[in-house]
Design a protein around this motif. Structure first.
Motif, PDB file in Angstrom:
ATOM      1  N   SER A  37       0.825  -1.207   0.000  1.00 52.03           N
ATOM      2  CA  SER A  37       0.000   0.000   0.000  1.00 52.03           C
ATOM      3  C   SER A  37       0.862   1.261   0.000  1.00 52.03           C
ATOM      4  N   LEU A  38       1.880   1.287   0.851  1.00 52.50           N
ATOM      5  CA  LEU A  38       2.790   2.429   0.892  1.00 52.50           C
ATOM      6  C   LEU A  38       3.512   2.607  -0.436  1.00 52.50           C
ATOM      7  N   CYS A  39       3.943   1.498  -1.004  1.00 53.84           N
ATOM      8  CA  CYS A  39       4.640   1.564  -2.297  1.00 53.84           C
ATOM      9  C   CYS A  39       3.720   2.124  -3.387  1.00 53.84           C
ATOM     10  N   GLY A  87      -2.874   8.969  -0.829  1.00 50.86           N
ATOM     11  CA  GLY A  87      -3.291   8.230   0.358  1.00 50.86           C
ATOM     12  C   GLY A  87      -4.522   7.385   0.109  1.00 50.86           C
ATOM     13  N   SER A  88      -5.457   7.903  -0.684  1.00 52.22           N
ATOM     14  CA  SER A  88      -6.665   7.139  -0.999  1.00 52.22           C
ATOM     15  C   SER A  88      -6.320   5.855  -1.747  1.00 52.22           C
ATOM     16  N   ILE A  89      -5.361   5.979  -2.672  1.00 50.14           N
ATOM     17  CA  ILE A  89      -4.930   4.783  -3.404  1.00 50.14           C
ATOM     18  C   ILE A  89      -4.376   3.726  -2.441  1.00 50.14           C
ATOM     19  N   GLY A  90      -3.500   4.153  -1.524  1.00 47.46           N
ATOM     20  CA  GLY A  90      -2.901   3.204  -0.582  1.00 47.46           C
ATOM     21  C   GLY A  90      -3.924   2.582   0.331  1.00 47.46           C
ATOM     22  N   VAL A  91      -4.845   3.409   0.863  1.00 44.21           N
ATOM     23  CA  VAL A  91      -5.869   2.886   1.774  1.00 44.21           C
ATOM     24  C   VAL A  91      -6.789   1.917   1.047  1.00 44.21           C
ATOM     25  N   SER A  94      -5.050  -1.394   0.660  1.00 48.22           N
ATOM     26  CA  SER A  94      -4.981  -2.075   1.955  1.00 48.22           C
ATOM     27  C   SER A  94      -6.321  -2.691   2.310  1.00 48.22           C
ATOM     28  N   ALA A  95      -7.395  -1.927   2.133  1.00 44.08           N
ATOM     29  CA  ALA A  95      -8.727  -2.403   2.503  1.00 44.08           C
ATOM     30  C   ALA A  95      -9.129  -3.613   1.671  1.00 44.08           C
ATOM     31  N   ILE A  96      -8.888  -3.530   0.355  1.00 42.09           N
ATOM     32  CA  ILE A  96      -9.251  -4.652  -0.516  1.00 42.09           C
ATOM     33  C   ILE A  96      -8.453  -5.902  -0.151  1.00 42.09           C
ATOM     34  N   ALA A  97      -7.142  -5.733   0.078  1.00 39.80           N
ATOM     35  CA  ALA A  97      -6.296  -6.885   0.402  1.00 39.80           C
ATOM     36  C   ALA A  97      -6.691  -7.517   1.733  1.00 39.80           C
ATOM     37  N   LEU A  98      -6.996  -6.661   2.722  1.00 34.16           N
ATOM     38  CA  LEU A  98      -7.403  -7.193   4.019  1.00 34.16           C
ATOM     39  C   LEU A  98      -8.743  -7.909   3.935  1.00 34.16           C
ATOM     40  N   LEU A  99      -9.659  -7.382   3.140  1.00 35.90           N
ATOM     41  CA  LEU A  99     -10.940  -8.050   2.969  1.00 35.90           C
ATOM     42  C   LEU A  99     -10.767  -9.411   2.290  1.00 35.90           C
TER      43      LEU A  99
END
Length: 624
Positions: A37-39, A87-91, A94-99
């Motif tokens: 996500s950070l990358c 930041g929206s792209i990273g979040v 992250s959200a999609i991957a965690l789901l």
């Protein structure tokens, strides 16, 4: 809330840290997700500014993942919208991957999986298992990187092939004992036995039927292993070393009576069935007195002392049918420091006081046990000693003792062979010294006992009992029998309650001929769990699609190797003359490790062993 019962077994028990390991895996996945996500945020922010080098460290427009944080601390006040987009792209990522991760975990949790260890956890050994069992050398990291060879020594127990087709010799060099089950003509002689004797550098004593092992291994052992090779063939008129059992009696010590009693018991009990009748017991008592008597006469008068001498005392024709003079001599002779030996005197007095007919029966029984030594060849080979038993482990050179018996003389020489093996065990397992809390080696050379078809020697109680402790004295046994029935025979073997198998750390088996051996090996391999898939369908047979299809996974128990599969293991391939040309299969078991399925090793497939076996045997036995 009830506690969860700890009912894990087999490998499941060894994997008791699974929960901790899974937690680490989950943590690693979360770290990877946030790094990605950070990358993504960093690269998107750089993209908005056309990958300007002034933003920070770059390598081909690839920025460090945490660069977005550094840029945010410096320039957020100047470019808030751009930072919010990145930041929206990273979040979002992250959200999609965690789901997705959560969904996978939930699906896995709700899925029904079979328990691979429900009924048993037996499996075949892999290379790591074999290395841990000590049958293959273990390499450290540096040796693996450099490809350095690690010394591999010891007794050959088999050969193993990995998935790539590479073959490895399995060797055991520990102090523990090895037991082999191999039917006649199955290839044990041209396999582990010869290969071990053509590589073992230390001392050894070998039960050699027909003298084949002497012919094929003594040359290499003498010339290249620097052993003194001793051939003891008591029924041979030429070429045999001589050994007198009476020379092994520790005369003038506290052990002299016990040594003689043990020797006399072996003589009157040639099959190891125990002293069951009156005549055996009285013959044993008489022999004890006679042997001590002739030993002290040799010491005091330099007279000949052997088992043939003992027989001659009882059969001397000058006694004219009466042995009263012999009993009187045993009672009156000054054995030690002008005194009569109490054991000898008591034996003579006991015979003198017996009824004439009973005494005659005792003498007849005793002479029957000594009949072997009336053979002039045997008497000649047992009237003095060319070697001492202590030489096997304490000579300046390692010593290889070949005990050769021809098939025609095997039965009649059995009592003498039993005496020799018994003496080897008793005299080489004396007092043990300790240093720094550990046993201290009191010998110069390790000793290997290679005994083929050892149950044919009868029940040697000292052998069965000594397996539990002789390893501490530097003695290692490689015992070979035809099958489990020969070992457990009540008449000729060690009975159903034998402890030989209990004290052999390594057991290996060739394809057996008897179902009892196959059943024993099958139990030794253990029980495994097989996952069986069962599919149930419903609907019209003529329809394009079935209405319902259900799949069920069942855990089924079965032996890792069934008795039938054990009997059907691939045997060695032979030519028209019965000579082995290709190795068969075998299994090897090391206590505490999975069973190994391997191949029979053959010495003639290895040019090194072929060359060693071709070295001519010496014409005469060494004399120590």
């Amino acid at each position: 809330m009830l506690d969860t019962f700890n009912n894990a077994s087999g490998p499941a028990l060894r994997e008791k840290n699974n929960a901790h390991r899974q937690w680490l895996i989950n943590l690693a996945l979360v770290i990877i997700i946030f790094t990605v996500s950070l990358c993504s945020a960093t690269q998107f922010f750089a993209y908005l500014f056309h990958y300007q080098p002034s933003l920070g460290v770059s390598a081909g427009h690839i920025y460090l993942p945490w660069s977005i944080i550094i840029w945010w601390s410096h320039w957020y006040d100047y470019y808030p919208n751009e930072f919010m987009q990145a930041g929206s792209i990273g979040v979002s990522i992250s959200a999609i991957a965690l789901l997705v991760l959560f969904a996978i975990k939930q699906i896995k949790k709700n899925s029904v999986t079979a328990n691979a260890y429900l009924h048993g956890s037996a499996r075949w050994a892999n290379k790591e298992d074999i290395e841990r069992a000590g049958l293959l050398p273990r390499k450290n990291l540096w040796q693996k990187i450099t490809g350095k060879q690690v010394p591999h020594e010891g007794v050959y127990v088999g050969e193993w092939e990995d998935r790539r087709g590479n073959h490895y010799y399995l060797r055991h060099n520990g102090p523990e004992h090895v037991l082999t089950y191999a039917p006649t003509r199955s290839g044990k002689g041209v396999g582990p036995v010869l290969m071990t004797l053509l590589s073992w550098p230390h001392s050894a004593f070998i039960a050699d039927l027909k003298g084949e092992l002497w012919a094929m291994t003594s040359g290499w052992r003498q010339q290249y292993a620097h052993n003194k090779v001793v051939r003891f063939e008591p029924a041979s008129a030429e070429g045999s070393a001589k050994w007198n059992p009476l020379d092994s009696i520790r005369l003038d010590t506290e052990y002299e009576v016990s040594d003689v009693q043990n020797l006399a018991t072996l003589i009157v009990d040639p099959d190891g069935k125990g002293l069951k009748d009156h005549w055996q017991k009285t013959s044993q008592s008489l022999l004890v007195g006679l042997i001590l008597h002739v030993l002290y006469k040799r010491k005091n008068e330099n007279a000949l002392a052997s088992l043939a001498t003992v027989d001659w005392l009882l059969s001397d024709p000058e006694q004219q049918g009466s042995n009263d003079e012999l009993w009187a001599d045993m009672i009156s002779y000054r054995h030690t420091q002008g005194n009569n030996h109490p054991t000898v005197g008591a034996s003579g007095q006991d015979m003198l006081a017996r009824d004439e007919r009973e005494a005659g029966s005792i003498i007849s029984s005793t002479k029957s046990y000594l009949a072997l030594y009336r053979d002039p060849v045997v008497a000649k080979n047992t009237n003095h000693s060319d070697f001492k038993i202590q030489d096997l482990m304490n000579h300046n050179y390692a010593v290889s003792l070949y005990i050769v018996t021809q098939p025609s003389d095997k039965d009649r020489l059995r009592p003498l062979v039993r005496v020799l093996i018994n003496m080897i065990i008793r005299l080489l397992t004396g007092k043990m010294d300790f240093a720094n809390g550990r046993p201290k080696a009191a010998y110069k050379h390790r000793l290997l006992g290679m005994i083929d078809e050892f149950p044919s020697l009868g029940k040697l109680e000292i052998l069965q009992e000594s397996l539990a402790y002789v390893a501490g004295y530097g003695i290692k046994f490689h015992l070979i029998c035809q099958d489990i029935n020969q070992l457990k025979s009540r008449e000729a073997g060690y009975g159903q309650d034998e402890t030989v198998t209990s004290n052999c750390h390594v057991q290996n088996a060739y394809p057996p001929n008897r179902i009892e051996t196959a059943e024993y090996i099958s139990k030794l391999t253990g029980t495994t769990t097989v996952i069986k898939k069962r599919v149930t369908t419903s609907g019209s047979r003529t329809s394009a699609l079935l209405n319902n299809v259900s799949t069920t996974l069942d855990e089924v128990q079965r032996p890792l190797l069934t008795p039938d599969e054990c009997l059907r293991m691939k045997g060695p391939i032979k030519d028209i003359n019965g000579m082995i040309t290709e190795a068969g299969h075998m299994v090897a078991y090391v206590a505490g490790y999975p069973m190994i399925y391997g191949h029979q090793p053959l010495y003639f497939k290895n040019p090194t062993f072929l060359a060693r076996a071709a070295i001519a045997a010496p014409g005469y036995s060494d004399v120590l």
